[in-house]
Scaffold this active site. Structure first.
Site, mmCIF file in Angstrom:
data_model
loop_
_atom_site.group_PDB
_atom_site.id
_atom_site.type_symbol
_atom_site.label_atom_id
_atom_site.label_comp_id
_atom_site.label_asym_id
_atom_site.label_seq_id
_atom_site.Cartn_x
_atom_site.Cartn_y
_atom_site.Cartn_z
ATOM 1 N N GLU A 104 42.811 37.332 13.105
ATOM 2 C CA GLU A 104 41.830 38.356 13.454
ATOM 3 C C GLU A 104 42.209 39.138 14.703
ATOM 4 O OE1 GLU A 104 39.546 38.034 11.187
ATOM 5 O OE2 GLU A 104 40.044 36.019 10.560
ATOM 6 N N ARG B 94 38.137 40.779 9.033
ATOM 7 C CA ARG B 94 39.223 40.414 9.951
ATOM 8 C C ARG B 94 38.669 40.170 11.350
ATOM 9 N NH1 ARG B 94 45.159 41.975 8.386
ATOM 10 N NH2 ARG B 94 46.135 40.283 9.512
ATOM 11 N N CYS B 95 37.663 39.361 11.392
ATOM 12 C CA CYS B 95 36.894 39.187 12.617
ATOM 13 C C CYS B 95 36.100 37.908 12.482
ATOM 14 C CB CYS B 95 35.952 40.382 12.746
ATOM 15 S SG CYS B 95 34.510 40.119 13.750
ATOM 16 N N GLN C 58 37.045 33.574 -1.285
ATOM 17 C CA GLN C 58 37.624 33.062 -0.043
ATOM 18 C C GLN C 58 37.115 31.659 0.269
ATOM 19 O OE1 GLN C 58 37.320 37.381 2.005
ATOM 20 N NE2 GLN C 58 37.839 35.780 3.451
HETATM 21 O O1 CDP Z 1 42.198 31.667 8.466
HETATM 22 P P1 CDP Z 1 43.384 32.575 8.333
HETATM 23 O O2 CDP Z 1 44.506 32.024 7.538
HETATM 24 O O3 CDP Z 1 43.003 33.961 7.914
HETATM 25 O O4 CDP Z 1 43.933 32.840 9.845
HETATM 26 P P2 CDP Z 1 44.873 31.997 10.814
HETATM 27 O O5 CDP Z 1 44.424 30.586 10.900
HETATM 28 O O6 CDP Z 1 44.917 32.777 12.074
HETATM 29 O O7 CDP Z 1 46.307 31.989 10.134
HETATM 30 C C1 CDP Z 1 46.959 33.129 9.612
HETATM 31 C C2 CDP Z 1 48.411 32.778 9.333
HETATM 32 O O8 CDP Z 1 49.123 32.720 10.590
HETATM 33 C C3 CDP Z 1 48.591 31.417 8.655
HETATM 34 O O9 CDP Z 1 49.668 31.426 7.754
HETATM 35 C C4 CDP Z 1 48.898 30.519 9.841
HETATM 36 O O10 CDP Z 1 49.564 29.361 9.518
HETATM 37 C C5 CDP Z 1 49.720 31.451 10.760
HETATM 38 N N1 CDP Z 1 49.579 31.004 12.164
HETATM 39 C C6 CDP Z 1 50.663 30.497 12.851
HETATM 40 O O11 CDP Z 1 51.781 30.511 12.327
HETATM 41 N N2 CDP Z 1 50.489 29.993 14.121
HETATM 42 C C7 CDP Z 1 49.273 30.030 14.736
HETATM 43 N N3 CDP Z 1 49.101 29.535 15.953
HETATM 44 C C8 CDP Z 1 48.175 30.594 14.056
HETATM 45 C C9 CDP Z 1 48.343 31.052 12.758
#
Ligand code: CDP
Length: 806
Positions: free
Chosen positions: A760, A384-385, A237
């Site tokens: 998360e 997931r946190c 990761q």
């Molecule tokens: O770090 P991680 O990718 O696990 O988590 P995240 O930043 O929460 O994003 C997860 C997915 O959701 C990604 O594909 C982001 O682009 C999308 N996302 C989104 O479309 N709009 C947001 N405000 C937050 C996340």
């Protein structure tokens, strides 16, 4: 302009930028079985490694005999701690400032600990060899109970630390003590409790569980003796962190280490740290001169790689008679297993646990966490946190229900009375966090209206009366939760990993024809980054998302980054992407001004072009400007159109949500049916609503699994009794409830596009919501807290204890 000229809105829609439910580009290969995972990698002459593991949870090793293992046809070599000592690699540093055995050195500290690594020309031969490693053990007393770890005479887990009075985070109170960490104001909190009208206190246990991604942890190490270079493919990761840590441990110069994380089949925090399998594969490749692959099996994954949670929280809240909270305090024992290998930012041994005051306006609060060693596998990852936020949300949301029950208030009404108000943002919590933005009351009201909360409570009242009259054996429970997350580690002033500041990066190159590539230091494990980063670029630069390739996971090509976990990709790398775009756009504006023979300031941006203010017929599109960047730049300007940004966020982002769950519990069987689950999330600006919905569905399914059945359980001898999917609950489509999703949008004021993380949130909010629903079903019978997981047996037992089977 004629009628055929597309409007700005039509041009914007074509880009498939932010806000578009763009289909996931990575699915084209995934649904056709064309993903490229570590185990797909086959290199000429490649060997395979497998571990001999300890059957004991705590035992001294008297002797290891590898003769029979080495004689198995196909076995090439057998590595033990003695072999690793010759290269000074028998122990390795952990991300938490501790050290960890790579292979058992003198004794074993948990069941299934790695004892010897057998290398062979096939996986089967390696497994046969591993079975034939003969180890003579002398069993030692075992402790798997964290509440007994610091008792007098408790079995000493870490003899190597016997005389050490200080650990990585200060003084140690006991030989099994790792750290004591506290936050908040103890004196003010104790004073508030002393004069409180009403107080509650409950031991709230978040059991040990496991992220269990579908793809287990694995790697292929290939050391080139001639060049002195190591290439390491793996389920990482955080590839750059693996490269830096790998260089520090192995002393191979960092520029001679190439870390590649290909497609990853789920990570959830399980694939952040370094495992003995990686070190042994590297040593094996150095020893044998050929590539070595290591792929763990499911039992190994569940019983030895990083677990999550195992927090034992003594939780208290104080309130006035009319339901205003006045203080909270929590004393926690954190079970870290045999080595402190938690994946937290270095300064935070208990992660971001001090978000525990949640969404409520507590005037004062205090937490103290003691980390302890037990005879269990190491880990403590952010499953997931965002680093112990899930544990914090579970504690506060259960405690709020318990207090509402004591006050005789409806749990929703009690929450509404104490939620931080819109006008209080930016809000500084009793623990010093500055919540960036929020509109909690709007979200809560929307959620309650969506499910018709009042009607549900009326139905529940009628059912409870029917139950009391003996007309039904079913209890209805309503779970309500309001949570605040803290994601986007992090501001470098607050967060680092082994001294490396937690920022993140994006490098964008726009090619002459107006397509481009974006390379990042994050790494998708299924979150759809290839789709969503391109959407940010599409909106920022006015180029179609389909024209942008997104590449992650190769340390040779991506700028340095800290990886993907704790929903940090959008808050940090999403911001870096937008900022890199803005550099490109600024250059494009100068080129446009030169081409249109106007001053830069006379231009305005419209979707995909710079146009002359007041004269929109005169414009240059971004595609035209890309061509010009390689062809007719203004005199003195460097040609090309690319930019890199390293983004150090000024603050975390604070997404939030209101979840409501309705369950029906059969008191005679303990069976719980989830009738309804409604999840409202606010993650600020939404990049791809479809991907967000997918993230919520996945996270809620994991929350359902944790709350309703998962536990990595140990018996008193330290045997893991839930080390396979026969015993560890993994819901399929059959058990998984239907999810209703909803949203509000409160942008982050400090993020360039206003986005907060979301990945998360459903796990953080989902777990307490299920638990509150099951607990609520029994609350009118005088029950205050039934521990998770709420499987049939435990729920039946709770009913039995309440005398419901008489
Ligand atoms: O770090 P991680 O990718 O696990 O988590 P995240 O930043 O929460 O994003 C997860 C997915 O959701 C990604 O594909 C982001 O682009 C999308 N996302 C989104 O479309 N709009 C947001 N405000 C937050 C996340």
């Amino acid at each position: 302009m004629n009628d055929m000229t597309p409007t700005s809105a039509e041009r914007a829609a074509k880009l498939e930028g932010m806000g578009c439910k763009r289909k996931r580009v990575e699915d084209i290969r995934f649904v056709q079985g064309k993903g490229n995972y570590v185990d797909d990698l086959k290199l000429p002459g490649m060997l395979y490694g497998d571990f001999n593991r300890s059957p004991h949870a705590h035992a001294r090793i008297k002797k290891i005999d590898t003769t029979k293992a080495a004689a198995v046809p196909g076995v090439v070599a057998v590595i033990t701690a003695e072999t690793l000592k010759t290269v000074n690699l028998a122990w390795m540093p952990t991300l938490a400032g501790d050290v960890q055995m790579v292979l058992a050195d003198g004794k074993v500290l948990f069941q299934n600990q790695e004892v010897a690594f057998v290398i062979a020309d096939s996986r089967d031969a390696a497994a046969d060899g591993a079975d034939l490693v003969e180890v003579e053990y002398e069993p030692l007393p075992v402790n798997v109970n964290p509440l007994k770890a610091m008792a007098q005479g408790a079995p000493m887990i870490r003899e190597d630390l016997k005389d050490k009075t200080d650990g990585a985070h200060g003084k140690r109170k006991h030989y099994n003590h790792i750290f004591a960490w506290q936050a908040g104001d103890k004196a003010a909190t104790d004073a508030a409790f002393a004069k409180a009208d009403v107080t509650i206190r409950e031991l709230i246990v978040y059991p040990r569980c496991h992220p269990c991604p579908l793809e287990t942890c694995q790697c292929v190490a290939s050391f080139d003796k001639i060049k002195g270079e190591l290439t390491l493919w793996g389920t990482f990761q955080a590839p750059h962190v693996i490269r830096t840590v790998g260089s520090l441990i192995s002393k191979i110069p960092e520029h001679k280490i190439h870390v590649i994380a290909p497609d990853i089949g789920g990570g959830f925090g399980n694939k952040v740290g370094a495992y003995p399998g990686y070190i042994c594969s590297i040593v094996a490749s150095i020893v044998t001169g050929v590539p070595v692959k290591w792929v763990e099996d499911r039992i190994e994954n569940l019983s030895t790689t990083a677990f999550a949670r195992d927090f034992h929280m003594d939780m208290e809240i104080a309130a006035t008679k009319d339901g205003k909270v006045t203080a909270m305090r929590c004393y926690t024992i954190a079970d870290h297993g045999a080595f402190d290998a938690c994946a937290n930012a270095t300064k935070w041994p208990a992660g971001l646990f001090s978000i525990i005051s949640g969404a409520y306006d507590f005037p004062t609060a205090h937490v103290l966490v003691d980390g302890v060693y037990t005879n269990k596998a190491p880990g403590g990852v952010a499953y997931r946190c965002s680093f112990r936020v899930t544990e914090a949300a579970y504690a506060i949301e259960r405690a709020m229900d318990i207090m509402a029950q004591k006050l005789g208030m409806d749990p929703a009404e009690f929450r509404i009375k104490n939620l931080i108000r819109r006008e209080q943002f930016p809000y500084t919590s009793a623990f010093g966090w500055q919540y960036d933005s929020g509109d909690y009351h709007t979200a809560m009201n929307k959620a309650m209206e969506a499910v018709n909360y009042k009607k549900l409570r009326a139905e529940q009242k009628a059912k409870r009366e029917a139950f009391k009259r003996g007309e039904t054996r079913e209890l209805m429970g309503i779970g309500i939760v309001f949570f605040t997350e803290i994601v986007g580690a992090g501001p470098s002033r607050a967060c680092d990993i082994l001294g490396i500041a937690m920022f993140d990066s994006a490098e964008i190159r726009i090619h002459p024809t107006g397509s481009g590539i974006c390379r990042l230091g994050t790494k998708s494990q299924g979150q759809g980054h290839e789709t969503t980063y391109a959407q940010i670029i599409a909106t920022e630069l006015g180029l179609p998302a389909d024209n942008i390739a997104v590449e992650e996971g190769n340390t040779d090509t991506a700028p340095y980054g800290l990886g993907t976990y704790g929903s940090r990709s959008t808050p940090v790398s999403g911001a870096a992407t937008a900022m890199a775009c803005r550099k490109i756009k600024a250059k494009a504006q100068m080129i446009a001004a030169y081409m249109l023979e106007v001053h830069d300031d006379d231009l305005e941006w419209d979707v995909d072009r710079f146009q002359v203010k007041g004269n929109p017929e005169r414009f240059k599109t971004m595609t035209e400007l890309a061509w010009a960047a390689y062809h007719e730049v203004p005199p003195g300007m460097e040609p090309g159109l690319e930019a890199i940004n390293y983004y150090d966020p000024p603050n975390f982002t604070f997404p939030f949500g209101a979840y409501i769950c309705v369950v029906d519990v059969d008191v005679d069987t303990g069976t719980t049916k989830v009738r309804r689950f409604y999840a409202l999330d606010d993650c600020g600006t939404r990049i791809n609503p479809m991907i967000i919905e997918g993230q919520i569905h996945g996270g809620l399914t994991e929350a359902f699994a944790i709350a309703m059945g998962q536990e990595i359980h140990y018996d008193d001898e330290g045997n893991v009794t839930t080390a396979s999917f026969m015993d560890y609950f993994l819901p399929t489509a059959v058990e998984t409830p239907h999810w209703e999703t909803d949203w509000t949008t409160t942008p982050s004021p400090h993020h360039p596009i206003g986005a907060k993380g979301v990945g998360e949130s459903p796990n953080v909010g989902g777990v307490p919501c299920f638990s509150n629903a099951v607990n609520d079903a029994f609350a009118f019978l005088g029950s205050t807290h039934i521990q998770m997981p709420h499987d049939h047996w435990r729920t039946w037992t709770a009913a039995e204890k309440l005398g419901l089977h008489a």
